[in-house]
Design an enzyme around this catalytic site. Structure first.
Site, mmCIF file in Angstrom:
data_model
loop_
_atom_site.group_PDB
_atom_site.id
_atom_site.type_symbol
_atom_site.label_atom_id
_atom_site.label_comp_id
_atom_site.label_asym_id
_atom_site.label_seq_id
_atom_site.Cartn_x
_atom_site.Cartn_y
_atom_site.Cartn_z
ATOM 1 N N ALA A 515 0.823 -1.210 0.000
ATOM 2 C CA ALA A 515 0.000 0.000 0.000
ATOM 3 C C ALA A 515 0.859 1.262 0.000
ATOM 4 C CB ALA A 515 -0.938 -0.013 1.205
ATOM 5 N N ASP A 541 10.303 -6.202 -3.548
ATOM 6 C CA ASP A 541 9.266 -6.789 -2.703
ATOM 7 C C ASP A 541 9.189 -8.263 -3.074
ATOM 8 O OD1 ASP A 541 6.744 -7.597 -1.492
ATOM 9 O OD2 ASP A 541 6.293 -5.464 -1.314
ATOM 10 N N ARG A 552 -6.647 -1.090 -1.501
ATOM 11 C CA ARG A 552 -5.826 0.079 -1.164
ATOM 12 C C ARG A 552 -4.532 0.150 -1.970
ATOM 13 N NH1 ARG A 552 -5.244 -4.078 1.742
ATOM 14 N NH2 ARG A 552 -3.322 -4.642 2.819
ATOM 15 N N LYS A 565 4.430 -8.319 -6.905
ATOM 16 C CA LYS A 565 4.016 -6.938 -6.620
ATOM 17 C C LYS A 565 4.952 -5.918 -7.247
ATOM 18 C CE LYS A 565 1.407 -7.272 -2.291
ATOM 19 N NZ LYS A 565 1.349 -6.854 -0.868
ATOM 20 N N ASP A 613 6.110 -3.340 6.348
ATOM 21 C CA ASP A 613 5.016 -3.596 7.284
ATOM 22 C C ASP A 613 5.468 -4.373 8.515
ATOM 23 O OD1 ASP A 613 5.517 -6.054 6.207
ATOM 24 O OD2 ASP A 613 3.508 -6.415 5.437
ATOM 25 N N ASN A 614 6.794 -4.429 8.758
ATOM 26 C CA ASN A 614 7.237 -5.110 9.970
ATOM 27 C C ASN A 614 8.481 -4.434 10.533
ATOM 28 O OD1 ASN A 614 9.818 -6.990 9.372
ATOM 29 N ND2 ASN A 614 8.520 -6.884 7.541
ATOM 30 N N CYS A 669 -0.180 -20.337 30.601
ATOM 31 C CA CYS A 669 -1.202 -21.059 31.364
ATOM 32 C C CYS A 669 -2.577 -20.426 31.165
ATOM 33 C CB CYS A 669 -0.838 -21.106 32.838
ATOM 34 S SG CYS A 669 -0.872 -19.501 33.653
#
Length: 1093
Positions: A515, A541, A552, A565, A613-614, A669
């Site tokens: 995007a 990419d 988008r 992409k 994006d990370n 847990c």
């Protein structure tokens, strides 16, 4: 490179041009219609569409253009023509921001956009991607070469054509489900009644007042937005009517708390568990549920709270005579609608109220720009044109007009009208710059969504913005701004041809083409970045296009699904500006690709733009830019929020210098035995999905591929994990082996019993409802919730849905064909009823982990080795009974395919578990957001972020700006909030007369020895005592044997100790040297690059 240029869409209608009397771009009743075969729209739906489409017909006009132009939705539409049916595959990220109700309101909204220069095109793009019902494009003007630097929908072939008509085809390709039509003649007030919202980007103030009065007084009111971008200045005005209701002011989920106690007082004190801090505010309304004891509060009535603290608040109610609180309870915020009374433009011009600020260093700027935009309108009315770029005479006329307007304000006028700023305003007033259009296109697009849906708080009512800091620092000769009859003339009129040359010759690296990457590519192509003979843009990419990207990532069309992409985006960018020099790669940027992105690559770059994006990838690129001293322009979005950060060598801190706090993870847990919210249930469900369908089949295949090697590895490990792996393999191939689909149904039914009946019975047997802790406190106290086992029933659709999804996926792992009858409820129920479910008896002495700090639910024991040997013998026997070449098919979780049953199973697992613990269940879409860890995303915030970054790109490529000229931004379009600030400078370290920052890297050439390196530092007053290369210690003066290395070349010692060859593309190695000064104080010095060739 060779580009895959977009092909003609399969099944797309032809553009048929009617005969014309001359060649002056006459178009008569041009229509793009869908083909007549393979209709996917019902007759009724198609009839509705035909009735809804815009067919604009007006009186006679001297324009050469037809006044009727409609594009109907193609049958290849990315969503069904029924606007109430939301294509969740396409709009999943947008749904995560807006929700279904807002999306449905958008699907019913008709929008007018008047003025189709760069700003109009950007607004239209964002609304068409969002999926409004229809967009009508209005413009009476024609495309000029001047427009090409701001609008991605125009090409040189469009020059001379009507702007609205020239925009139509490219905008329609963004979303075939939106009806797009044009109006090319004079707009009448009455025509405005066809729309829920109208946007004007290029209109006189007089016409604005006329149209706004009509919209404000219309019943119901028509939402009116007036917006302009003039050079580096922009404005938005909103009027949504006298009583506009905002249903959700911020878009955030209602805050909740888990109750620990409630007092019988007036007012009552409510305490919550200290699991998480409360997010309530004084004055909030809340509702209570699930309270035991004080049941009077469970009536669902909203109650006001005050005195909010991190884990408590006061309830404005007398609970003295209520029942005594026993345990349990959830408190949930109630979000209240808000009614706004907008003033019409005529009144707001005189009394604008509070301006929305974006930059607190410019708190006095909005009142001045309020005058400046009125002065520009008056200048155009008086002279019939914009001020000429760089004309001092016109600038003085403009300043004079502004001064007159200011004087008329009397006591409300400004003391200083800042002639220097107004000169800049006049100089660039005619130009529409792409970054400004992108930024304001995002803001205005979001305001239209608010107007149509009531989702998020509207802009109330004026917003002014400028970026004069983007102008070149050095004074330029007026001739530098002279038009060159090129597509960049508008930009040159503001920045001059010298900066334009810098833009064109820049070597740019864009990391990511999702995007953000698509928006950046569009922006830089229009700006002319990397479009010169010396320029080059590299984009990379490693991802391929998916359907969910299309809402988008606007450079992609539905026929591109499955393609790379970067390749598709690059070819689309070249179609925007054929002069763009671009190379598209499919490599991930990281240590493993340093042979691709080598030293020469980084050293030759001018600037790096992240579109990632990370966080991990961002940190790696940040370190590369730090090392090679390259500017990094960073940005990110999360729903309606966006941020930008400028990382400029030696001027600012780097991206990694500050980190967001890590997201809090639920204890293991809690997830496995004591969930108290749906997130815990979904985390568990995804873990079980991956364990059953991916990890276990993969372990089975690893064992079957090489049994002896696998057995050796398990014996060597001899731990609880090895034992667990072997038990799972044996269970899969022996006790739970499936050969027929009925076996899969049996497996699914027994899994249901294990998960939602037997495990709960065992847990409540081990910890009964009245159990206490070692301190005597109730074991099942908040936030723990006491579970109840489920009773399976074939008449419960959710139970059968779980069985269907689980059995289908189990069959897939074993390669068993799925019969059609599984989707027949009655036949599936019959198959389930055949399953014999054994009775369950809870066991004594079962260990259930309750320690929140535990990271593993299984622990090793001394008997593991013996058990592993026994399991391996059983596995060997089992393997001999398998068909030759038998392998399982591991299933990797894929959230974006609604036909693969992955989310059906995960939602089923989570909701059945939620039912065990009386936790509210969620639908499959909500489950997808949480379990799929979907990042909410919308086109508007992305467009705004990239526009802001490209305003900073002008500064970077000018090369002479100071840190105070740059801006980092955080924005939340939902509120709306804009917060801009100077970047933080890097920390400076000093020693003697030297100083350095994180940006500095010391370089030592000539292939030195260790001794020469130490002496080089000694000459700087630094005593080196330790030298390391990566994880290898090359030298330390504490070790006598290391003295033998002093006269060896540093590179040779590195090769010897690291026992690896240095890459052939590398000409230096980087060492970290620990130093002290003469007083034995440690000095942190920069990394040293030792060049050996």
């Amino acid at each position: 490179m060779h580009y895959m240029l977009p092909r003609k869409r399969a099944g797309e209608g032809e553009v048929v041009e009617g005969e014309s009397e001359n060649d002056n771009n006459n178009i008569n009743d041009v229509t793009v219609s869908p083909p007549t075969k393979k209709h996917r729209i019902s007759t009724t739906a198609a009839a509705d569409l035909t009735a809804d489409k815009k067919s604009v017909t007006t009186g006679d006009n001297s324009s050469n253009y037809s006044n009727t132009f409609v594009i109907e939705p193609s049958v290849m539409a990315p969503r069904d023509a029924n606007h109430n049916d939301i294509d969740e595959d396409l709009h999943s990220r947008q749904l995560a921001v807006y929700g279904r109700e807002t999306m449905r309101r958008l699907f019913a909204s008709n929008i007018l956009i008047s003025g189709m220069q760069g700003l109009g095109a950007e607004i239209a793009k964002n609304l068409i991607l969002a999926g409004v019902k229809s967009v009508t494009l209005h413009d009476e003007g024609v495309v000029e070469m001047w427009d090409l630097s701001s609008s991605f929908v125009f090409s040189e072939n469009d020059v001379g054509k009507n702007r609205a008509l020239a925009s139509l085809q490219k905008l329609q390709e963004l979303n075939n489900a939106v009806v797009i039509s044009t109006l090319t003649t004079t707009l009448t007030k009455q025509k405005l009644s066809d729309f829920q919202a109208v946007v004007f980007t290029d209109i006189s103030l007089e016409k604005s007042l006329e149209y706004n009065d009509y919209c404000h007084n219309h019943q119901p009111p028509i939402s009116f937005i007036k917006t302009e971008v003039r050079g580096l200045f922009g404005t938005v005005f909103c009027d949504f009517g006298p009583k506009f209701t905002v249903f959700d002011v911020d878009g955030e989920e209602p805050h909740t708390g888990i109750i620990a106690s409630i007092s019988n007082d007036n007012p009552a004190l409510v305490s919550c568990v200290d699991d998480e801090r409360l997010e309530f505010e004084d004055g909030n309304l809340v509702v209570f549920s699930e309270i035991q004891g004080m049941k009077e509060l469970n009536d669902g009535k909203p109650r006001k709270i005050k005195s909010v603290r991190p884990y408590s608040f006061t309830l404005e109610e007398d609970t003295t005579n209520f029942g005594t609180y026993v345990k349990g309870g959830i408190v949930t915020q109630v979000k209240q609608p808000k009614v706004l009374n907008f003033k019409p433009l005529r009144a707001a011009l005189k009394d604008p109220g509070d301006f929305l600020l974006s930059d607190f260093s410019k708190f006095d700027r909005p009142p001045l720009l309020h005058i400046a935009f009125q002065a520009l309108n008056r200048f155009i009315c008086e002279f019939g044109r914009f001020p000429v770029a760089r004309s001092e005479e016109d600038a003085q006329k403009f300043i004079s007009i502004a001064g007159n307007i200011n004087e008329c304000l009397g006591e409300g006028g400004l003391e200083d009208i800042n002639p220097k700023l107004l000169t800049h305003f006049a100089f660039g007033a005619r130009a529409v710059l792409n970054p400004m259009a992108a930024m304001f296109g995002g803001i205005v697009g979001q305001e239209v969504v608010k107007a149509c849906s009531g989702k998020f708080h509207p802009l109330f009512q004026f917003f002014y913005f400028d970026s004069v800091e983007s102008l070149p620092v050095e004074p330029l000769d007026p001739i530098d701004f002279k038009p060159l009859n090129s597509r960049y003339d508008a930009q040159i009129s503001v920045f001059g041809s010298k900066l334009q040359k810098n833009l064109e010759d820049a070597k740019v690296f864009i990391v990511g083409s999702g995007a953000l990457g698509c928006e950046f590519l569009k922006n830089v192509a229009l700006m002319g970045v990397s479009c010169g003979s010396q320029g080059k843009l590299t984009i990379t990419d490693d991802d391929v296009i998916e359907k969910s990207n299309l809402s988008r990532q606007f450079l992609f069309q539905d026929w591109n699904i499955g393609q790379a992409k970067s390749t598709v985006a690059a070819s689309a960018a070249v179609s925007i500006n054929p002069q763009l020099k671009i190379e598209a790669l499919q490599n991930r940027v990281g240590p493993e690709t340093e042979c691709v992105f080598n030293d020469d690559f980084w050293e030759n770059l001018t600037v790096v733009i992240n579109a990632l994006d990370n966080v991990n990838a961002r940190l790696y690129v940040d370190q590369r830019c730090l090392y090679f001293q390259k500017p990094l322009l960073e940005s990110g979005t999360l729903g309606a929020k966006c941020n930008t950060q400028m990382v400029i060598p030696h001027l600012t801190e780097n991206y990694g210098a500050s980190r967001d706090p890590t997201e809090k993870q639920a204890p293991m847990c809690t997830v496995h035995s004591f969930p108290h919210n749906i997130d815990h249930c979904l985390t568990w469900a995804r873990s079980e999905f991956e364990g059953l369908l991916e990890k276990t089949p993969a372990e089975v295949n690893a064992y079957l591929s090489n049994p002896s090697e696998y057995a050796t590895a398990m014996r060597n490990a001899a731990d609880a994990q090895a034992k667990d792996n072997l038990e799972r393999i044996l269970q899969c191939l022996e006790q739970e082996k499936c050969e027929t689909f009925q076996d899969c149904v049996t497996w699914a039914r027994l899994r249901f019993e294990d998960y939602f009946v037997n495990r709960v019975k065992q847990l409540t047997f081990t910890f009964p409802e009245d159990a206490t802790t070692s301190t005597g406190a109730p074991f099942w106290s908040a936030p723990k919730r006491f579970p109840r086992p489920l009773q399976f029933s074939t008449t419960d659709p959710s139970h059968l849905q779980f069985i269907m999804a689980a059995s289908i996926l189990r069959a897939e792992t074993f390669g068993i064909p799925v019969p059609d009858w599984v989707k027949n409820t009655k036949m599936l129920a019959k198959a389930v009823e055949k399953v014999i479910v054994p009775d369950f008896q809870p066991k004594e002495g079962v260990n259930i982990e309750t320690d929140e700090k535990a990271t593993s639910l299984s622990t090793g024991s001394v008997d593991d080795a013996a058990v592993i040997n026994e399991l391996l013998l059983k596995l060997e026997h089992c393997r001999n009974n398998l068909p030759s070449g038998f392998r399982m098919k591991p299933i990797q979780f894929e959230k974006d395919d609604d036909t693969n049953y992955h989310m059906d199973l995960i939602a089923g697992l989570a909701n059945m578990r939620a039912r065990n613990y009386s936790i509210p269940e969620v639908d499959k879409l909500k489950a997808k957001f949480i379990a799929g860890r979907i990042i909410p995303a919308i086109a508007t915030s992305t467009a705004m972020a990239t526009g802001l970054v490209c305003l900073e790109l002008y500064k970077v490529l000018d090369g002479a700006h100071k840190v105070e000229d740059y801006r980092n931004t955080f924005a939340n379009l939902a509120l709306p909030l804009f917060s801009m600030a100077e970047p933080v400078p890097p920390k400076v370290m000093k020693h003697r007369d030297m100083s350095w920052t994180v940006w500095d890297r010391w370089i030592l050439r000539g292939n030195p020895t260790v001794r020469e390196l130490i002496q080089w530092l000694k000459d700087k007053g630094l005593n080196a005592y330790s030298i390391s290369y990566g994880s290898c210690l090359l030298f330390n003066n504490m070790f006598p044997r290391h003295k033998e290395r002093l006269d060896k070349k540093v590179v040779d010692v590195a090769r010897e100790i690291a026992k690896e060859d240095l890459p052939p593309y590398r000409s230096h190695l980087d060492v970290v040297v620990a130093c002290e000064d003469d007083e034995d104080n440690d000095i942190n010095i920069p990394q040293i690059s030792v060049y050996y060739r």
